[in-house]
Design an enzyme around this catalytic site. Structure first.
Site, PDB file in Angstrom:
ATOM      1  N   ARG A 244      35.037  46.342  28.339  1.00  0.00           N
ATOM      2  CA  ARG A 244      35.190  46.362  29.785  1.00  0.00           C
ATOM      3  C   ARG A 244      34.360  45.244  30.394  1.00  0.00           C
ATOM      4  O   ARG A 244      33.236  44.988  29.966  1.00  0.00           O
ATOM      5  CB  ARG A 244      34.740  47.711  30.380  1.00  0.00           C
ATOM      6  CG  ARG A 244      35.775  48.815  30.279  1.00  0.00           C
ATOM      7  CD  ARG A 244      36.901  48.573  31.280  1.00  0.00           C
ATOM      8  NE  ARG A 244      37.927  49.595  31.229  1.00  0.00           N
ATOM      9  CZ  ARG A 244      39.009  49.537  30.460  1.00  0.00           C
ATOM     10  NH1 ARG A 244      39.191  48.523  29.644  1.00  0.00           N
ATOM     11  NH2 ARG A 244      39.924  50.493  30.509  1.00  0.00           N
ATOM     12  N   GLU A 273      37.041  39.854  36.869  1.00  0.00           N
ATOM     13  CA  GLU A 273      38.469  39.850  36.552  1.00  0.00           C
ATOM     14  C   GLU A 273      39.278  40.252  37.783  1.00  0.00           C
ATOM     15  O   GLU A 273      38.885  41.183  38.491  1.00  0.00           O
ATOM     16  CB  GLU A 273      38.683  40.861  35.412  1.00  0.00           C
ATOM     17  CG  GLU A 273      39.911  40.647  34.581  1.00  0.00           C
ATOM     18  CD  GLU A 273      39.901  41.545  33.347  1.00  0.00           C
ATOM     19  OE1 GLU A 273      40.916  42.221  33.143  1.00  0.00           O
ATOM     20  OE2 GLU A 273      38.892  41.581  32.614  1.00  0.00           O
ATOM     21  N   HIS A 291      42.185  39.443  28.653  1.00  0.00           N
ATOM     22  CA  HIS A 291      42.325  40.907  28.609  1.00  0.00           C
ATOM     23  C   HIS A 291      43.612  41.309  27.874  1.00  0.00           C
ATOM     24  O   HIS A 291      44.480  41.989  28.433  1.00  0.00           O
ATOM     25  CB  HIS A 291      42.306  41.488  30.028  1.00  0.00           C
ATOM     26  CG  HIS A 291      41.896  42.947  30.040  1.00  0.00           C
ATOM     27  ND1 HIS A 291      41.291  43.534  31.119  1.00  0.00           N
ATOM     28  CD2 HIS A 291      42.007  43.931  29.108  1.00  0.00           C
ATOM     29  CE1 HIS A 291      41.062  44.817  30.861  1.00  0.00           C
ATOM     30  NE2 HIS A 291      41.491  45.076  29.642  1.00  0.00           N
TER      31      HIS A 291
END
Length: 316
Positions: A244, A273, A291
């Site tokens: 994460r 992000e 990602h």
């Protein structure tokens, strides 16, 4: 009944749901238009991945919703407890993408120990004029076999990553506050199986002794790895975050790389992000992906099938 797969759904999931009588909507609705769209179309189920958020306000505003589904593991983009308190079912697919994420960790590692992240930038620019110089600068690669992988967070994904490491002949050390030891079975193509027991240790011991550190933890209130942790690590170490964004302090990461406190890093997820820091993106010692940890055809197929199965079980 209608299922809105706002961040997409594999054909396996679409087929299973349609066979069970559901209407599957594959439109990508903008976040600020979701409330109107769900209510106008009387949507029963919303499926998301990491792009769409389902917060309290949306839950309150959309009484037709019965299920919120997350294609993947982490559900920090959903107000899970609030949804459950309101009587909604919240589902996810915690096991479907574990191996895919583990393989991405090793894609980064293989690239970093042989300088591919830098070579792939420089060969198109200078490969025809400075071939010998580039060959010399990338001539000090290392093998993964015999090295120590430190795993922080030893749940499904951490264990899947550890299995790949063991298969390569690496030593695995791990930290997880919820496990004292974990039994791992490596299964091979011909049915043979080898079993390993990994006794977990402290985070400090993992950081101090690992040649490579990979993070597999959920989103946290604070950093898991920051300036103090980088100072513990070997100056030859590589750190990988495919968990994460926000579990690594990226400012401290850049400082640690520039100071030589660690050697290299790999990031699949980012603090800011979907607009990562330019300092992160431009650093030649960081291997980068956008990602894509769970973005394999196989994982998406498993995710689609598992989501469909859960939805059918709940609503049929």
């Amino acid at each position: 009944m209608k299922v809105l797969a706002n961040d997409g759904l594999a054909q396996s999931g679409v087929d299973a749901l349609e066979k069970a009588g559901f209407e599957v909507i594959l439109n990508t609705v903008a976040q600020d238009q979701l409330e109107n769209y769900i209510n106008e179309n009387n949507v029963d189920v919303i499926l998301v991945r990491s792009a769409t958020t389902v917060r309290q306000e949306l839950i309150d505003a959309c009484p037709s919703l019965k299920i919120i589904g997350r294609g993947g593991v982490g559900m920090d983009n959903i107000d899970v407890q609030y949804a459950k308190d309101k009587g909604l079912h919240v589902i996810n697919t915690p096991a479907a993408s574990s191996h895919s994420v583990g393989e991405l960790v090793f894609a980064h590692l293989f690239g970093l120990v042989r300088f591919l992240q830098d070579s792939n930038r420089n060969m198109p620019l200078e490969g025809d004029t400075k071939f010998g110089a580039l060959k010399k600068s990338y001539a000090k690669g290392v093998e993964l076999k015999g090295q120590t992988l430190g795993v922080i967070g030893f749940g499904r994904i951490g264990q899947a990553t550890a299995k790949i490491a063991l298969g390569l002949g690496m030593k695995v050390i791990a930290f997880d506050p919820f496990f004292e030891k974990v039994d791992l079975d490596l299964e091979f193509f011909d049915g043979q199986k080898v079993s390993f027991t990994i006794n977990t240790t402290s985070k400090e011991e993992v950081l101090k002794n690992a040649d490579f550190v990979t993070l597999h933890v959920p989103a946290q209130d604070g950093y898991v790895i920051g300036a103090p942790e980088f100072k513990i690590m070997k100056n030859t170490a590589i750190i990988i975050n495919a968990a994460r964004g926000g579990v690594i302090d990226e400012v401290a990461l850049i400082e640690a790389l520039e100071a030589g406190e660690i050697s290299k890093a790999a990031l699949d997820v980012f603090e800011s992000e979907p607009k990562p820091s330019m300092k992160v993106l431009m650093n030649p010692n960081i291997s980068l992906t956008p990602h894509i940890g769970a973005a394999t055809l196989e994982a998406q197929d498993r995710i689609g099938t598992e989501l469909a199965s859960q939805i059918i079980s709940i609503l049929k």
